[in-house]
Design an enzyme around this catalytic site. Sequence first.
Site, PDB file in Angstrom:
ATOM      1  CG  ASP A  44      31.691  35.194  43.178  1.00 37.15           C
ATOM      2  OD1 ASP A  44      30.747  35.565  43.905  1.00 37.15           O
ATOM      3  OD2 ASP A  44      31.706  35.329  41.937  1.00 37.15           O
ATOM      4  CE  LYS A 334      31.207  35.067  37.442  1.00 39.10           C
ATOM      5  NZ  LYS A 334      30.645  35.215  38.765  1.00 39.10           N
ATOM      6  CB  CYS A 428      65.477  62.591  36.851  1.00 36.06           C
ATOM      7  SG  CYS A 428      65.749  60.901  36.293  1.00 36.06           S
TER       8      CYS A 428
END
Length: 693
Positions: A44, A334, A428
């Site tokens: 859109d 919308k 880690c």
Amino acid sequence: MTQHGQSSLVALAQRAADLRRELNEHSYRYYVLDAPIISDAEYDALYNELKRIEAEHPELITPDSPTQRVGGSVAEGFAKVRHPQPILSLGNAFDAAGVRAWHERLVRFAAQAGLLEAGLPEAGLDSFVVEPKIDGLTIVLTYENGVLTQAATRGDGEIGEDVTANVRTIKSVPLALRRAVHVPARLAVRGEAYIPIKAFEQLNAEAQQAGERTFANPRNFAAGSLRQLDPTLTAKRPLRALFYAIVDWVGDDAAPATQWDTLEYLRAAGFPVSDLSRQINGIEAAIAYCEAVIPRRDALPFEIDGMVIKVNDLTLAARLGYVGKDPRGAIAFKFPAREATTVLRAVSVQVGRTGALSPVAQLEPVQLGGITISNATLHNYEDIARKDIRIGDRVIVKRAGDVIPYVAGPVLAARTGQEQVIEPPTVCPFCETPVERREGEVAIYCPNPDCPGRLDRAIAHFVGRGAMDIEGLGNKIVAQLIDAGLVNDVADLYTLTKEQLLELEGFAERKAQKLIDAIAASKEQPLERLLIGLGIRHVGSVAAHALAEHYGNLDALLKAELEDLQQIEGVGPVIAQSIRQWAERESTRRLIDKLKQVGVDPHQAPRRAEEGTVAGGAFVGKVFVLTGALSRPRQEVAAWIVSLGGKVTDSVSSKTSYLVVGEAPGANKVNKARQLNVPMVSEDELRRMAEGG
Ligand code: IVH
């Protein structure tokens, strides 16, 4: 034209050409391949940009512009069907102001066109029907003498695809009209086919497990289902439909004259019609109703992407005509988008308070529901592998309501082959300790309890509401304190000075003093709050309460033997073991010493006997776990359950009788309860149970 004007026109012409090419490609992917690579909202946005350029420079419009036709072309494989009337689209408004502007245009247009003088009551422009805008797929059904003879997709708006065999498999679609209504010789109706969200999620998960094709959202799933060449496959998909318009009526009686009468006619004829539709007077009331539906959106069984406001009087609506392909008499309000696509640039790792290492997506920034998103959770590494998400992928990012944005999956159709597989870390990233996997869990852990990567979470937990409850110490300030090197563990909070705080950005006299006072006041918190705050693995509020009552102070707890710990109601072997491990750690001893030095060492009289328990209470023999915010502090609810003979524990297991679910419940507990078929009850239901209900 000036030199400058010419060069900007050349640039605009180039931009318009690019947009046309891009939009046509996207609508081909969307309509023909059913494999879009951008969201509707992004489409859109591109479309509106082109429309704006063309509105300002009509000389740039070309016949192949997507603004010059309705939709895309028709796929091979289905017979083509000409619609009785063009199947049109809708103009959009994105907020209340946009809807008001539409209504003002409407009134102005009606006056200019002389519609009002022509005897149409002005009130006609103030009477609306407001309907949900179902995010599905348009279908047009034709009934000859009351019998379904044809079903078509929208196609390009003029010519659709004949999907009669597939639509006949949708059980809620009437194959014949009910005789309760006038049956015209020919009737064509318009509606939306969709897949309920729950069914979509379940089927998609099954497809994923079976290594089959999955769909990005219910809408694409519905499209894929409706356009199956084999109707027996369509029949297996739980398609449904809702109807809202009559597009052709040939008969002796007149067609319904208003939109509201249309909905009533459709309902009486046997079509499913949404019961969210309302007849409403006044544009402000119509807007208010649309806005009232937004918070209900997540609870609906189907996706809606907005509401549609329609002029109720259909004669008036017809006279209002069209702007391009959009009828003037209706507007789509919308809702904020909940889904967007963007590029996954990298994956970073976050350590939780418990040491769980979670992958975080670093995204090319994208607008979604009014905020810019540049990172999102990726849940865990197993999920990444299952969904086959790779670095460099175009990914779908979702966000529902207040939920944290997450990466739902890759857009496989957009793959270039350059994407990189994501490997879980083996050490880690913060302390380089080798990671650990725990049985039955998908997360991977950094087993180092003193990992510096956990510090911010550990402190945030310590100061949190359910623990030491230090007001004014939000995540941002915690990060500031750590970055400035002022805090290396929770005990350091108690030696902070006002002068140190004043050095930090955002701190003035009053704020600094308030924080110092709040920290000092937390020294008075009871032992159980401190135990919760220390974040000992498996120790939640129930175990903390039991431990505090039993031992009365930190020293006694540190010395407690495994056998002794296990005897305590609400503790059990797993928690006992975890407490021993915690107590034996050098870092624990150091931290407790430090806390005692700064004056955090709550004492209470140990209580060994069971007091206040009602023999034969309503909850005897029942084990409860509490989750989410309840109407009273969790501790109070737990004490009340215990007073009625029940037990309360911290985690859901096969021994749990009920999970009591409050607001914003913990996902782990709820999932575990589902897995183990542990019934879930609300606080109200719990109260009824106590009253013998
Ligand atoms: S009215 C001329 N009503 O939304 C009438 N459309 O963005 C125009 N949609 O193509 C359609 N629910 O597929 C209308 N209650 C509803 C709707 C609805 C969903 C779809 C429809 C349309 C699209 C426009």
